[in-house]
Design an enzyme around this catalytic site. Structure first.
Site, PDB file in Angstrom:
ATOM      1  N   ASN A 217      -1.837   2.822   5.319  1.00 32.83           N
ATOM      2  CA  ASN A 217      -0.917   1.738   4.984  1.00 32.83           C
ATOM      3  C   ASN A 217      -0.597   1.038   6.296  1.00 32.83           C
ATOM      4  O   ASN A 217      -0.242   1.698   7.270  1.00 32.83           O
ATOM      5  CB  ASN A 217       0.349   2.339   4.348  1.00 32.83           C
ATOM      6  CG  ASN A 217       1.465   1.322   4.186  1.00 32.83           C
ATOM      7  OD1 ASN A 217       1.200   0.130   4.034  1.00 32.83           O
ATOM      8  ND2 ASN A 217       2.691   1.780   4.210  1.00 32.83           N
ATOM      9  N   GLY A 218      -0.743  -0.307   6.329  1.00 33.22           N
ATOM     10  CA  GLY A 218      -0.427  -1.030   7.559  1.00 33.22           C
ATOM     11  C   GLY A 218      -1.575  -1.939   7.955  1.00 33.22           C
ATOM     12  O   GLY A 218      -2.492  -2.182   7.172  1.00 33.22           O
TER      13      GLY A 218
ATOM     14  N   HIS B  98      17.107 -37.655  -3.091  1.00 31.86           N
ATOM     15  CA  HIS B  98      16.287 -37.908  -1.901  1.00 31.86           C
ATOM     16  C   HIS B  98      14.836 -37.483  -2.090  1.00 31.86           C
ATOM     17  O   HIS B  98      14.124 -37.270  -1.118  1.00 31.86           O
ATOM     18  CB  HIS B  98      16.889 -37.198  -0.687  1.00 31.86           C
ATOM     19  CG  HIS B  98      18.255 -37.708  -0.333  1.00 31.86           C
ATOM     20  ND1 HIS B  98      18.476 -39.000   0.076  1.00 31.86           N
ATOM     21  CD2 HIS B  98      19.466 -37.114  -0.387  1.00 31.86           C
ATOM     22  CE1 HIS B  98      19.767 -39.182   0.288  1.00 31.86           C
ATOM     23  NE2 HIS B  98      20.400 -38.052   0.006  1.00 31.86           N
TER      24      HIS B  98
ATOM     25  N   TRP C  89      -2.596  -2.984  -1.656  1.00 30.35           N
ATOM     26  CA  TRP C  89      -2.297  -4.419  -1.726  1.00 30.35           C
ATOM     27  C   TRP C  89      -3.179  -5.039  -0.660  1.00 30.35           C
ATOM     28  O   TRP C  89      -2.989  -4.804   0.525  1.00 30.35           O
ATOM     29  CB  TRP C  89      -0.817  -4.666  -1.440  1.00 30.35           C
ATOM     30  CG  TRP C  89      -0.417  -6.088  -1.660  1.00 30.35           C
ATOM     31  CD1 TRP C  89      -0.106  -6.687  -2.850  1.00 30.35           C
ATOM     32  CD2 TRP C  89      -0.253  -7.103  -0.651  1.00 30.35           C
ATOM     33  NE1 TRP C  89       0.217  -8.001  -2.646  1.00 30.35           N
ATOM     34  CE2 TRP C  89       0.141  -8.299  -1.312  1.00 30.35           C
ATOM     35  CE3 TRP C  89      -0.407  -7.130   0.731  1.00 30.35           C
ATOM     36  CZ2 TRP C  89       0.383  -9.489  -0.632  1.00 30.35           C
ATOM     37  CZ3 TRP C  89      -0.167  -8.318   1.406  1.00 30.35           C
ATOM     38  CH2 TRP C  89       0.237  -9.473   0.728  1.00 30.35           C
TER      39      TRP C  89
ATOM     40  N   GLU D 283      17.509 -18.487  -5.822  1.00 27.46           N
ATOM     41  CA  GLU D 283      17.128 -17.172  -6.321  1.00 27.46           C
ATOM     42  C   GLU D 283      16.586 -17.280  -7.751  1.00 27.46           C
ATOM     43  O   GLU D 283      15.612 -16.613  -8.107  1.00 27.46           O
ATOM     44  CB  GLU D 283      18.343 -16.225  -6.237  1.00 27.46           C
ATOM     45  CG  GLU D 283      18.202 -14.862  -6.882  1.00 27.46           C
ATOM     46  CD  GLU D 283      17.080 -13.992  -6.316  1.00 27.46           C
ATOM     47  OE1 GLU D 283      16.426 -14.387  -5.336  1.00 27.46           O
ATOM     48  OE2 GLU D 283      16.848 -12.918  -6.894  1.00 27.46           O
TER      49      GLU D 283
ATOM     50  N   LYS E 217      12.910 -16.123  -8.940  1.00 23.73           N
ATOM     51  CA  LYS E 217      12.679 -15.167 -10.031  1.00 23.73           C
ATOM     52  C   LYS E 217      11.691 -15.760 -11.030  1.00 23.73           C
ATOM     53  O   LYS E 217      10.754 -15.096 -11.455  1.00 23.73           O
ATOM     54  CB  LYS E 217      13.977 -14.840 -10.787  1.00 23.73           C
ATOM     55  CG  LYS E 217      15.011 -14.012 -10.067  1.00 23.73           C
ATOM     56  CD  LYS E 217      14.696 -12.547  -9.968  1.00 23.73           C
ATOM     57  CE  LYS E 217      13.878 -12.276  -8.744  1.00 23.73           C
ATOM     58  NZ  LYS E 217      14.544 -11.849  -7.566  1.00 23.73           N
TER      59      LYS E 217
ATOM     60  N   GLU F 270       8.059 -16.070  -9.596  1.00 27.54           N
ATOM     61  CA  GLU F 270       7.306 -14.846  -9.286  1.00 27.54           C
ATOM     62  C   GLU F 270       6.890 -14.076 -10.529  1.00 27.54           C
ATOM     63  O   GLU F 270       5.853 -13.450 -10.520  1.00 27.54           O
ATOM     64  CB  GLU F 270       8.004 -13.964  -8.233  1.00 27.54           C
ATOM     65  CG  GLU F 270       9.329 -13.387  -8.569  1.00 27.54           C
ATOM     66  CD  GLU F 270       9.963 -12.635  -7.380  1.00 27.54           C
ATOM     67  OE1 GLU F 270       9.272 -12.260  -6.424  1.00 27.54           O
ATOM     68  OE2 GLU F 270      11.180 -12.409  -7.437  1.00 27.54           O
TER      69      GLU F 270
ATOM     70  N   LYS G  86       6.226  -4.950  -3.932  1.00 26.18           N
ATOM     71  CA  LYS G  86       7.662  -4.820  -3.713  1.00 26.18           C
ATOM     72  C   LYS G  86       8.006  -4.671  -2.242  1.00 26.18           C
ATOM     73  O   LYS G  86       9.002  -5.184  -1.764  1.00 26.18           O
ATOM     74  CB  LYS G  86       8.193  -3.628  -4.498  1.00 26.18           C
ATOM     75  CG  LYS G  86       9.686  -3.443  -4.314  1.00 26.18           C
ATOM     76  CD  LYS G  86      10.378  -3.157  -5.595  1.00 26.18           C
ATOM     77  CE  LYS G  86      11.869  -3.349  -5.500  1.00 26.18           C
ATOM     78  NZ  LYS G  86      12.270  -4.743  -5.711  1.00 26.18           N
TER      79      LYS G  86
ATOM     80  N   ARG H  96       4.096  -0.624  -4.632  1.00 24.65           N
ATOM     81  CA  ARG H  96       3.790  -1.054  -3.264  1.00 24.65           C
ATOM     82  C   ARG H  96       2.490  -1.852  -3.178  1.00 24.65           C
ATOM     83  O   ARG H  96       2.149  -2.382  -2.123  1.00 24.65           O
ATOM     84  CB  ARG H  96       3.680   0.170  -2.344  1.00 24.65           C
ATOM     85  CG  ARG H  96       4.929   1.023  -2.316  1.00 24.65           C
ATOM     86  CD  ARG H  96       4.704   2.246  -1.471  1.00 24.65           C
ATOM     87  NE  ARG H  96       4.630   1.906  -0.079  1.00 24.65           N
ATOM     88  CZ  ARG H  96       5.673   1.813   0.739  1.00 24.65           C
ATOM     89  NH1 ARG H  96       6.889   2.040   0.292  1.00 24.65           N
ATOM     90  NH2 ARG H  96       5.508   1.502   1.995  1.00 24.65           N
TER      91      ARG H  96
ATOM     92  N   CYS I  45       0.833  -1.188   0.000  1.00 24.82           N
ATOM     93  CA  CYS I  45       0.000   0.000   0.000  1.00 24.82           C
ATOM     94  C   CYS I  45       0.877   1.251   0.000  1.00 24.82           C
ATOM     95  O   CYS I  45       1.862   1.326   0.723  1.00 24.82           O
ATOM     96  CB  CYS I  45      -0.939   0.077   1.185  1.00 24.82           C
ATOM     97  SG  CYS I  45      -2.053  -1.316   1.314  1.00 24.82           S
TER      98      CYS I  45
END
Ligand code: G6P
Length: 612
Positions: free
Chosen positions: A98-99, A508, A73, A485, A489, A492, A607, A27, A2
């Site tokens: 926001n929060g 395994h 968001w 990583e 990538k 996402e 983000k 955001r 947000c």
């Protein structure tokens, strides 16, 4: 998670609010909305991107000299227009937030008993009604918005950055922060508020960062701030060095593409201070020499890509500096019965410096007596470095693509610098080795540039990935976190299910997944584990799996049926994970292009994650 923006000016603030929200869209991008004062509170909200809300605002010719905006968001309540901000109470109070308000259920019940009706499932509507309740309670015609906000926030438990306007207060914008970032943009005859500096830069570069618990009252000509104890306080004004140009796409199609290609520069900028000063503790702060000389181990805490940077560092720190090192995901660390050692250096890593789990994990570590704290961060003046004893700022510049790229590789430089500095202080390496490490850093941007030149070959590979549903990434040792990583990538931004395994673990379990439809990416530079990795690759080939191998010139791989090889630049030893980050970034980027997904704003993500 947000973004909020607000403006009080002598001009129509709608264009500024819209522009600010576009810059804050990284955001969160589930919905967007603005509310302005034009005799009454007028509001436009839309599910989806800011551009859709902008069109709706144009259609009704929305204008005003005072307003607030939000890009969401979703946390409490689905992605619907009624849940989009701003939230308005009885046409009198409008709030963006926001929060997360933790006691929202309890407050909602209280407010319902007072007769308030709720039209959304959000925790934010609770704030709007609560402010309204305090604002109107006195039945005093000279209602005090500032007092109402101060009283309301006292009742809130949780994290918030809020901006509030009232229908009958055209000259006042009240804001408050606790646990979420908020800054004031200082203009001439106009003032602004935003979650980050990018949103105000088109109007001003002068900014004041609010501290935890601050409440501020903005008019066109004045800014007054009160701290968490209610004491009037002056906060330092900064001149932001972020340039508007650095926030634009330029010749690139996506921010992720731009940021991948900016890595040689971002790395040079981050390395510059090390090349100038050498591996000295002062790079991490004035007290670093004292703090570093008295540590027995390292605890790294981070989330997402930053966690993978920490995972590479563990290999470096244990082998080069000889210090025990643990790496943990912040959301796990903070809720565990940690057997903390106050002599461990707690290193938090974060691009944004505001990830809530990382912040809370740091607070938790401190509550356990761990006060030797270092933050590795890309955003100046953000919450994490301000809460840490030491800081190393990466100089990646603004990173806007949700998938982190240049922040990751610059974090690795910071962590490598930390490693060699500690190794030197502990007498673990010779002057000659120190010089070799410095030289390796000096050559790093060039090697990264060579890796970027592999893009056309990687683009051809990515076409093979695009139709797949699953992918495996394998690596060993230092390159195992790079495999992780790479898988992150890919998943996402392409939504292809990708998993990473330490190649030795393949037998395994994950080997059961391997057949002709499973592409397996292998990070296989010539290091001490290469022969082991080659055996693991045979295991894949024997089951019909198709191998995509990133191998350097010394690895001696050749292409064969089902085995594709791209030769990465030869790069001296331990910095190889940084160079090998580039091809996995490019692979994900081009696979996303081939699949037509939204590269910079992947679904469901954001983000900056300022919620649990
Ligand atoms: C989000 C971002 C990731 C990032 C993670 C941690 O999930 O999408 O790219 O790695 O947060 O963020 P931080 O700012 O703490 O590095």
């Amino acid at each position: 998670m947000c973004g909020i923006v607000g403006a009080i000016a002598q001009r129509n603030v709608v264009p500024m609010l819209v522009d600010g929200l576009k810059r804050l869209e990284y955001r969160g991008y589930d919905s967007a909305g603005i509310a302005v004062l034009d005799k009454e509170i007028k509001r436009v909200r839309r599910v989806g991107r800011v551009a859709e809300m902008e069109n709706a605002a144009k259609e009704i010719n929305l204008t005003g000299l005072l307003g607030i905006g939000h890009t969401r968001w979703a946390t409490h309540g689905g992605v619907t227009e009624p849940n989009a901000h701003p939230h308005v109470s009885a046409g009198l109070i409008a709030v963006v937030h926001n929060g997360i308000i933790e006691n929202h259920d309890e407050k909602r019940d209280e407010l319902k008993r007072l007769g308030y009706m709720f039209t959304s499932q959000t925790d934010t509507e609770v704030i709007a009604h609560l402010v309204h309740h305090h604002y109107t309670r006195a039945k005093d015609p000279a209602r005090d918005l500032l007092v109402a906000v101060k009283s309301a926030v006292k009742e809130l438990v949780g994290a918030y950055a809020i901006a509030v306007i009232a229908m009958d207060k055209p000259d006042q914008l009240v804001v408050a922060r606790m646990g979420c970032p908020l800054l004031i943009g200082v203009g001439e005859g106009e003032n602004f508020v935003a979650s980050d500096v990018s949103a105000v830069l088109s109007s001003t570069r002068k900014v004041i960062y609010l501290e935890e618990g601050d409440v501020a009252n903005l008019t066109r000509d004045s800014i007054k701030i009160w701290d968490k104890n209610g004491v009037a306080i002056e906060r330092t004004q900064h001149l932001s060095d972020v340039s508007l140009a650095s926030l634009e796409l330029g010749p690139y199609s996506h921010f992720m593409q731009k940021e991948i290609h900016e890595q040689p520069k971002a790395l040079s900028d981050t390395i510059e201070q090390v090349l100038e000063q050498g591996f000295v503790p002062e790079l991490f702060g004035a007290d670093a020499a004292k703090i570093f000389s008295d540590i027995e181990g390292i605890q790294i805490i981070a989330c997402g890509t930053s966690f993978y940077a920490g995972s590479v560092a563990r290999y470096w720190i244990e082998s080069i500096a000889g210090l025990p090192c643990q790496v943990e995901i912040a959301s796990e660390y903070r809720y565990r019965d940690v057997a903390a050692n106050p002599k461990h250096l707690v290193v938090t890593i974060s691009q944004s410096g505001e990830t809530l789990d990382t912040m809370e994990a740091l607070k938790f570590a401190k509550s356990l007596g761990c006060n030797k704290t270092l933050s590795i961060c890309n955003v100046r003046e953000s919450a994490l470095p301000r809460s840490s004893a030491l800081v190393f700022y990466t100089r990646a510049g603004a990173e806007i693509g949700v998938a982190s790229t240049k922040a990751f590789t610059t974090q690795l430089v910071a962590l490598f610098t930390l490693t060699v500095t500690l190794a030197k202080m502990r007498g673990r390496i010779s002057d000659e080795q120190v010089a070799q490490h410095l030289d390796a850093l000096r050559h790093l941007p060039g090697s990264v540039q060579h890796a970027l030149n592999l893009e056309p070959q990687i683009a051809i590979w990515s076409d093979k990935f695009a139709p797949k549903h699953h992918a495996l990434f394998l690596g060993r040792g230092l390159h195992y976190p790079i495999a992780m990583e790479g898988a992150l990538k890919l998943k996402e931004i392409t939504y292809i299910h990708a998993e990473a395994y330490a190649a030795g673990e393949l037998k395994h379990g994950p080997l059961a997944l391997v057949d002709e439809s499973m592409p397996v990416v292998v990070i296989a530079p010539n290091d001490t584990l290469l022969e082991k990795v080659k055996s693991n690759m045979q295991e894949v080939r024997a089951r019909g799996g198709e191998l995509f191998v990133f191998a350097d010139l010394d690895s001696h791989f050749s292409e064969s049926e089902g085995v594709h090889v791209i030769r990465t630049p030869r790069h001296a030893g331990v910095l190889s994970p940084i160079v090998h980050s580039i091809p996995v970034q490019l692979l994900a980027y081009h696979a996303a292009l081939a699949r037509g997904t939204d590269v910079d704003k992947p679904r469901n993500l954001a983000k900056s994650v300022t919620v649990e």
